[in-house]
Design a protein around this motif. Structure first.
Motif, PDB file in Angstrom:
ATOM      1  N   SER A  34      28.757 -20.753 -42.627  1.00 28.29           N
ATOM      2  CA  SER A  34      28.385 -19.341 -42.701  1.00 28.29           C
ATOM      3  C   SER A  34      27.393 -19.118 -43.839  1.00 28.29           C
ATOM      4  O   SER A  34      27.195 -19.992 -44.696  1.00 28.29           O
ATOM      5  CB  SER A  34      29.625 -18.476 -42.913  1.00 28.29           C
ATOM      6  N   LEU A  35      26.770 -17.964 -43.850  1.00 25.10           N
ATOM      7  CA  LEU A  35      25.757 -17.668 -44.861  1.00 25.10           C
ATOM      8  C   LEU A  35      26.399 -17.509 -46.240  1.00 25.10           C
ATOM      9  O   LEU A  35      27.526 -17.023 -46.371  1.00 25.10           O
ATOM     10  CB  LEU A  35      25.019 -16.377 -44.507  1.00 25.10           C
ATOM     11  N   VAL A  36      25.662 -17.907 -47.255  1.00 24.81           N
ATOM     12  CA  VAL A  36      26.076 -17.665 -48.635  1.00 24.81           C
ATOM     13  C   VAL A  36      25.685 -16.236 -48.993  1.00 24.81           C
ATOM     14  O   VAL A  36      24.565 -15.798 -48.702  1.00 24.81           O
ATOM     15  CB  VAL A  36      25.389 -18.657 -49.595  1.00 24.81           C
ATOM     16  N   SER A  37      26.601 -15.503 -49.582  1.00 28.73           N
ATOM     17  CA  SER A  37      26.317 -14.129 -49.990  1.00 28.73           C
ATOM     18  C   SER A  37      26.214 -14.087 -51.518  1.00 28.73           C
ATOM     19  O   SER A  37      27.206 -14.254 -52.218  1.00 28.73           O
ATOM     20  CB  SER A  37      27.433 -13.191 -49.506  1.00 28.73           C
ATOM     21  N   ILE A  38      24.991 -13.893 -52.024  1.00 25.76           N
ATOM     22  CA  ILE A  38      24.730 -13.946 -53.468  1.00 25.76           C
ATOM     23  C   ILE A  38      24.897 -12.555 -54.073  1.00 25.76           C
ATOM     24  O   ILE A  38      24.371 -11.570 -53.550  1.00 25.76           O
ATOM     25  CB  ILE A  38      23.305 -14.458 -53.748  1.00 25.76           C
ATOM     26  N   ARG A  39      25.630 -12.504 -55.169  1.00 28.92           N
ATOM     27  CA  ARG A  39      25.764 -11.247 -55.922  1.00 28.92           C
ATOM     28  C   ARG A  39      25.381 -11.487 -57.369  1.00 28.92           C
ATOM     29  O   ARG A  39      25.849 -12.447 -57.995  1.00 28.92           O
ATOM     30  CB  ARG A  39      27.206 -10.726 -55.862  1.00 28.92           C
TER      31      ARG A  39
ATOM     32  N   THR B 257      13.401 -15.238 -57.966  1.00 29.02           N
ATOM     33  CA  THR B 257      14.099 -15.301 -56.680  1.00 29.02           C
ATOM     34  C   THR B 257      15.029 -16.506 -56.675  1.00 29.02           C
ATOM     35  O   THR B 257      14.614 -17.607 -57.060  1.00 29.02           O
ATOM     36  CB  THR B 257      13.113 -15.418 -55.508  1.00 29.02           C
ATOM     37  N   ILE B 258      16.272 -16.289 -56.252  1.00 30.28           N
ATOM     38  CA  ILE B 258      17.218 -17.380 -56.040  1.00 30.28           C
ATOM     39  C   ILE B 258      17.365 -17.584 -54.536  1.00 30.28           C
ATOM     40  O   ILE B 258      17.594 -16.622 -53.796  1.00 30.28           O
ATOM     41  CB  ILE B 258      18.603 -17.066 -56.640  1.00 30.28           C
ATOM     42  N   GLY B 259      17.227 -18.827 -54.070  1.00 25.70           N
ATOM     43  CA  GLY B 259      17.462 -19.160 -52.665  1.00 25.70           C
ATOM     44  C   GLY B 259      18.552 -20.215 -52.562  1.00 25.70           C
ATOM     45  O   GLY B 259      18.509 -21.219 -53.288  1.00 25.70           O
ATOM     46  N   ILE B 260      19.531 -20.009 -51.688  1.00 21.29           N
ATOM     47  CA  ILE B 260      20.649 -20.954 -51.555  1.00 21.29           C
ATOM     48  C   ILE B 260      20.869 -21.282 -50.079  1.00 21.29           C
ATOM     49  O   ILE B 260      20.925 -20.398 -49.226  1.00 21.29           O
ATOM     50  CB  ILE B 260      21.953 -20.386 -52.156  1.00 21.29           C
ATOM     51  N   THR B 261      21.000 -22.589 -49.805  1.00 19.78           N
ATOM     52  CA  THR B 261      21.338 -23.088 -48.474  1.00 19.78           C
ATOM     53  C   THR B 261      22.560 -23.979 -48.601  1.00 19.78           C
ATOM     54  O   THR B 261      22.604 -24.852 -49.468  1.00 19.78           O
ATOM     55  CB  THR B 261      20.190 -23.920 -47.880  1.00 19.78           C
ATOM     56  N   SER B 262      23.579 -23.770 -47.755  1.00 19.86           N
ATOM     57  CA  SER B 262      24.776 -24.614 -47.800  1.00 19.86           C
ATOM     58  C   SER B 262      24.699 -25.689 -46.723  1.00 19.86           C
ATOM     59  O   SER B 262      24.103 -25.486 -45.661  1.00 19.86           O
ATOM     60  CB  SER B 262      26.036 -23.765 -47.601  1.00 19.86           C
ATOM     61  N   TRP B 263      25.344 -26.852 -46.988  1.00 17.16           N
ATOM     62  CA  TRP B 263      25.335 -27.990 -46.072  1.00 17.16           C
ATOM     63  C   TRP B 263      26.761 -28.468 -45.854  1.00 17.16           C
ATOM     64  O   TRP B 263      27.517 -28.637 -46.828  1.00 17.16           O
ATOM     65  CB  TRP B 263      24.514 -29.140 -46.647  1.00 17.16           C
TER      66      TRP B 263
ATOM     67  N   GLN C 219      26.942 -14.881 -58.535  1.00 20.41           N
ATOM     68  CA  GLN C 219      28.214 -15.344 -57.974  1.00 20.41           C
ATOM     69  C   GLN C 219      28.093 -15.463 -56.460  1.00 20.41           C
ATOM     70  O   GLN C 219      27.328 -14.726 -55.826  1.00 20.41           O
ATOM     71  CB  GLN C 219      29.354 -14.371 -58.306  1.00 20.41           C
ATOM     72  N   TRP C 220      28.831 -16.379 -55.883  1.00 16.38           N
ATOM     73  CA  TRP C 220      29.000 -16.426 -54.433  1.00 16.38           C
ATOM     74  C   TRP C 220      30.299 -17.142 -54.119  1.00 16.38           C
ATOM     75  O   TRP C 220      30.855 -17.867 -54.956  1.00 16.38           O
ATOM     76  CB  TRP C 220      27.819 -17.115 -53.748  1.00 16.38           C
ATOM     77  N   PHE C 221      30.804 -16.901 -52.944  1.00 16.96           N
ATOM     78  CA  PHE C 221      32.020 -17.564 -52.488  1.00 16.96           C
ATOM     79  C   PHE C 221      31.650 -18.689 -51.523  1.00 16.96           C
ATOM     80  O   PHE C 221      30.693 -18.571 -50.752  1.00 16.96           O
ATOM     81  CB  PHE C 221      32.963 -16.584 -51.785  1.00 16.96           C
ATOM     82  N   ARG C 222      32.419 -19.771 -51.619  1.00 21.44           N
ATOM     83  CA  ARG C 222      32.203 -20.909 -50.710  1.00 21.44           C
ATOM     84  C   ARG C 222      32.184 -20.403 -49.266  1.00 21.44           C
ATOM     85  O   ARG C 222      33.082 -19.680 -48.839  1.00 21.44           O
ATOM     86  CB  ARG C 222      33.315 -21.935 -50.894  1.00 21.44           C
ATOM     87  N   PRO C 223      31.170 -20.757 -48.498  1.00 22.15           N
ATOM     88  CA  PRO C 223      31.126 -20.307 -47.096  1.00 22.15           C
ATOM     89  C   PRO C 223      32.154 -21.052 -46.247  1.00 22.15           C
ATOM     90  O   PRO C 223      32.602 -22.143 -46.607  1.00 22.15           O
ATOM     91  CB  PRO C 223      29.696 -20.640 -46.655  1.00 22.15           C
ATOM     92  N   THR C 224      32.526 -20.461 -45.153  1.00 19.29           N
ATOM     93  CA  THR C 224      33.410 -21.134 -44.202  1.00 19.29           C
ATOM     94  C   THR C 224      32.575 -22.035 -43.292  1.00 19.29           C
ATOM     95  O   THR C 224      31.383 -21.799 -43.090  1.00 19.29           O
ATOM     96  CB  THR C 224      34.185 -20.130 -43.346  1.00 19.29           C
ATOM     97  N   ASP C 225      33.232 -23.067 -42.739  1.00 12.83           N
ATOM     98  CA  ASP C 225      32.527 -23.985 -41.845  1.00 12.83           C
ATOM     99  C   ASP C 225      33.431 -24.336 -40.671  1.00 12.83           C
ATOM    100  O   ASP C 225      34.501 -24.911 -40.859  1.00 12.83           O
ATOM    101  CB  ASP C 225      32.134 -25.263 -42.592  1.00 12.83           C
TER     102      ASP C 225
ATOM    103  N   GLU D 155      18.777 -20.161 -45.162  1.00  9.38           N
ATOM    104  CA  GLU D 155      18.620 -19.865 -46.589  1.00  9.38           C
ATOM    105  C   GLU D 155      18.768 -18.371 -46.851  1.00  9.38           C
ATOM    106  O   GLU D 155      18.217 -17.539 -46.130  1.00  9.38           O
ATOM    107  CB  GLU D 155      17.249 -20.339 -47.101  1.00  9.38           C
ATOM    108  N   VAL D 156      19.530 -18.049 -47.882  1.00  9.89           N
ATOM    109  CA  VAL D 156      19.697 -16.675 -48.320  1.00  9.89           C
ATOM    110  C   VAL D 156      19.010 -16.521 -49.671  1.00  9.89           C
ATOM    111  O   VAL D 156      19.155 -17.382 -50.549  1.00  9.89           O
ATOM    112  CB  VAL D 156      21.190 -16.320 -48.457  1.00  9.89           C
ATOM    113  N   THR D 157      18.220 -15.468 -49.831  1.00  5.72           N
ATOM    114  CA  THR D 157      17.490 -15.268 -51.082  1.00  5.72           C
ATOM    115  C   THR D 157      17.924 -13.981 -51.765  1.00  5.72           C
ATOM    116  O   THR D 157      18.376 -13.043 -51.109  1.00  5.72           O
ATOM    117  CB  THR D 157      15.977 -15.223 -50.847  1.00  5.72           C
TER     118      THR D 157
END
Length: 769
Positions: free
Chosen positions: A161-166, A289-295, A178-184, A304-306
């Motif tokens: 799932s998408l990373v939600s950056i706060r 800008t912060i960009g995060i992609t989970s694998w 901060q962000w919470f570990r995404p579900t997979d 990617e979420v920015t």
């Protein structure tokens, strides 16, 4: 579980299905929907002939409604013979079927499975991601139905799932996000399995100023296994690894790094999923800008979420050190805060300021103290906004309640004391906010931060507010875990705040009505008699003296159904929130302090008569098709659980002939010619009755099943239908099956479900005599 009111929706749904099926054509040809298999699904289980280690797939389906002239089922894999759109197949295509299953009629058999394990081994070796399975019915006469198909999915092809950056805080030279570990989801066929391991995150920090050098940034991440600078996660073919990236002067404003994880989503502890990233070494008042992609571990990556942010100026705003509340006049001299009639708490604090100079001399105390000569727009300016948060003692987190009372424009109003009350005053020292969903006797820990125009936060004002208890709470000293409630001037008692929990704090679910009643009666409370809540009492507490329809202080900015869905977990299929108190929303509460009367779990109550003792109130997380959320969540709604059973009669059955057709009816019709009359001695059907017992051997009801079905299935079949109870064969009776499915209401005494719990009530002994 089903309810009577579902029937009309079911009929409409079936008619809609029939109409849509019959209107679907291909080149003018009609394909009868009753001549095609239905309800195709995949079972990830192995058949008897599967080898150890096989990746097992079994196709489960329902036979066509019409089986009179059904001869065989044809099955194809891949799209080389039967493509993914055709509705019919030619004889040459049928000759190339991967499998032909001869249809053998078996009375009462409506579902079957085909083991695909051996058939798909070659496709797995060739590393197919997915594979079409098409199935077609052959009839000896008449038009067939259309080809039915589904797709097998191999391995994990589901993205995290998408990373939600706060952005938690931003200052002159750094920021915390901060962000919470995404579900997979790891298995296409098991959508509830969403805790697959996350290998890590590709993170990119970019400065808008291309001349800025980010290569010496200091990064720390709480909750991570490790971080790797100048790197990114890559996936090729069947390998996933961490690769280095360029970090030359040409790309000095872009900083790549990897955060290693290795864990799956922790359903029981939200804090274990939290990542806190601190960035230091940025420039003042600059854009980034912060960009995060989970694998995940199979090489699937999220989108990617920015998140854009600006660093602040160099001087932080200032805020006072304590809050002010209005004392409840019923408890003078105690300092206990008063609530209004809508369970709202008004709070005040000294107006924060944003210094314009470093040597301002302003002191932070219960109010801000300004030195002589430090004036507005010369020494300081107003702040841009406030961040108001409430500590959640269950989840150990801060929950945002900013602007809880309405528009942020009220921060422009200034207040001060006026004859013991706070009034709007020009030049007043205080501003205000409103905290909703507060109940009598609450203890609130609140945190307020001021933020200037650049986004720089002040230090936190953290204070504790003690809310006055209700007068009723002083009158009734309720047992621990209970709250005082009133349904009339004379009927006052205590009710559990939440649905009943065991000594370990777990919600007690999947219990019989009798077991729920026994659990309440086993509780001891001095001066009270504890029992399962009476239906009318539960309903009146929910209604809160007629002020509520749904047993909850609602948010007047959204519709009731939306509020109930978002806050009270009604019809979401989210069993995790229902069984874990840390994941529940404190806003689903009534004015007296009773939580979750709508939503989460349905609750057993003591019915109003012996004929309706086992009654369910409230709504649960389960989805009930055809019922809108508002209908099932109303305080006045009551439900009677039942099972559907085969209908039968032991009365006389009348047969009337009309040409070659014989009509079966169950009442005499003197206007027609009687062909035959059947009585018990003529009946060929039999019903096996069972004494249903709980784990202690106590009889809790009577159930039945067709005798042939019981004899064929035996003890294993009994276990599959018993829902954890003990079915003891009692006696057999001759019957005539009517061909209908009936509502078996006697099942309420032995009905249980993971979505059903209960709540105990403690009645004053003087009132219960």
């Amino acid at each position: 579980m089903r309810f009577f009111r579902l029937y009309s929706f079911f009929v409409v749904s079936v008619l809609a299905l029939i109409l849509s099926a019959c209107s679907d054509d291909d080149d003018g040809t009609d394909y009868p929907f009753d001549r095609e298999v239905m309800e195709l699904s995949v079972l990830r289980s192995c058949g008897d002939k599967a080898d150890s280690g096989d990746a097992c797939y079994r196709l489960r389906f329902r036979y066509p409604i019409e089986t009179e002239r059904l001869e065989a089922l044809y099955l194809w894999l891949d799209t080389s013979v039967v493509d993914d759109t055709s509705k019919n197949v030619s004889s040459s295509q049928r000759d190339k079927a991967d499998s032909v299953i001869e249809f053998v009629r078996k009375d009462g058999k409506t579902y079957d499975t085909i083991d695909l394990t051996g058939m798909i081994k070659d496709y797995l070796k060739e590393k197919y991601d997915s594979l079409q399975v098409a199935i077609f019915c052959k009839y000896s006469k008449g038009d067939p139905g259309a080809v039915q198909r589904l797709f097998l999915h191999f391995g994990d092809d589901q993205q995290p799932s998408l990373v939600s950056i706060r952005m938690d805080s931003i200052w002159t030279t750094g920021a915390v996000s901060q962000w919470f570990r995404p579900t997979d989801q790891t298995d296409y066929y098991s959508p509830a399995e969403i805790s697959g391991p996350i290998v890590g995150y590709n993170v990119v920090i970019t400065a808008a100023n291309k001349d800025e050098d980010l290569r010496k940034l200091k990064i720390s991440v709480e909750g991570a296994e490790d971080t790797v600078r100048y790197a990114r996660i890559r996936f090729t073919h069947d390998s996933i690894w961490v690769d280095t990236t360029l970090h030359s002067s040409k790309e000095k404003n872009i900083f790549h790094f990897v955060i290693l994880d290795g864990q799956g989503f922790d359903m029981d502890n939200d804090s274990a999923n939290l990542f806190v990233m601190s960035i230091n070494g940025l420039k003042t008042e600059s854009r980034y800008t912060i960009g995060i992609t989970s694998w995940d571990s199979s090489g699937n990556s999220s989108v990617e979420v920015t998140k854009d942010f600006f660093t602040t100026d160099s001087i932080a705003p200032l805020i006072a050190t304590s809050l002010v509340t209005i004392e409840d006049t019923l408890f003078p001299g105690t300092g206990l805060a008063a609530l209004d009639s809508n369970n709202r708490l008004r709070i005040f604090w000294s107006r924060a300021v944003d210094p314009l100079v470093k040597d301002h001399g302003i002191k932070e105390d219960t109010v801000l103290l300004f030195p002589s000569g430090c004036g507005a727009m010369d020494c300081y300016d107003t702040v841009a906004s406030y961040d108001v948060m409430r500590f959640n003692p269950v989840t150990k987190t801060w929950d945002s309640v900013a602007f809880a009372g309405g528009s942020s424009s009220r921060y422009n109003k200034e207040y001060d004391w006026d004859d013991g009350y706070m009034s709007v005053v020009d030049g007043g020292r205080y501003v205000t906010d409103t905290i909703r969903w507060v109940v009598p006797g609450d203890t609130l820990i609140l945190r307020i931060r001021a933020r200037d125009a650049s986004g720089y936060y002040s230090h936190s004002l953290i204070d504790t507010v003690y809310v006055s208890p209700s007068a009723l709470a002083n009158e009734l000293e309720c047992p621990e875990g209970f709250v005082a409630v009133s349904v009339s001037d004379t009927n006052k008692f205590c009710m559990e705040k939440f649905e009943h929990r065991n000594d370990s704090g777990e919600f007690v679910t999947n219990v019989l009505h009798s077991e729920a009643a026994a659990a309440c009666e086993a509780m001891s409370a001095s001066g009270f008699k504890v029992s399962l809540c009476k239906e009318r009492d539960w309903e009146l507490v929910c209604l809160s003296e007629g002020r509520l329809n749904f047993g909850v202080v609602e948010d007047d900015t959204v519709s009731s159904s939306e509020f109930l869905f978002r806050v009270c977990n009604i019809a979401t299929n989210d069993s995790t929130s229902a069984t874990n108190v840390t994941k529940r929303n404190y806003r689903c509460i009534n004015p007296m302090g009773v939580h979750d009367m709508p939503g989460q779990l349905q609750e057993w109550v003591m019915g109003r008569s012996e004929d309706s003792a086992a009654v369910l109130k409230g709504a649960s997380y389960k989805v009930f098709n055809g019922l809108d959320i508002e209908s099932i969540a109303r305080c006045t709604n009551r439900s009677f659980p039942f099972f559907t059973r085969v209908g039968y009669t032991q009365d006389t059955v009348y047969l009337y002939r009309e040409g070659t057709r014989v009509d079966t009816v169950f009442e005499a019709d003197t206007s027609r010619t009687l062909y035959a009359k059947l009585t018990t001695k003529d009946f060929k059907d039999s019903v096996q009755f069972f004494d249903v017992q709980d784990s202690s051997g106590n009889s809790v009801g009577v159930d039945y099943a067709p005798y042939a079905e019981y004899k064929k299935g035996g003890e294993e079949w009994l276990k599959s239908v018993s829902n954890g109870l003990v079915y003891v064969p009692d006696h057999v009776e001759k019957v005539f099956f009517t061909g209908e499915k009936i509502v078996y209401r006697k099942a309420s005494s032995f009905y249980r479900s993971p979505s059903v719990g209960f709540r105990c009530c403690a009645y004053p002994e003087a009132d219960s005599e």
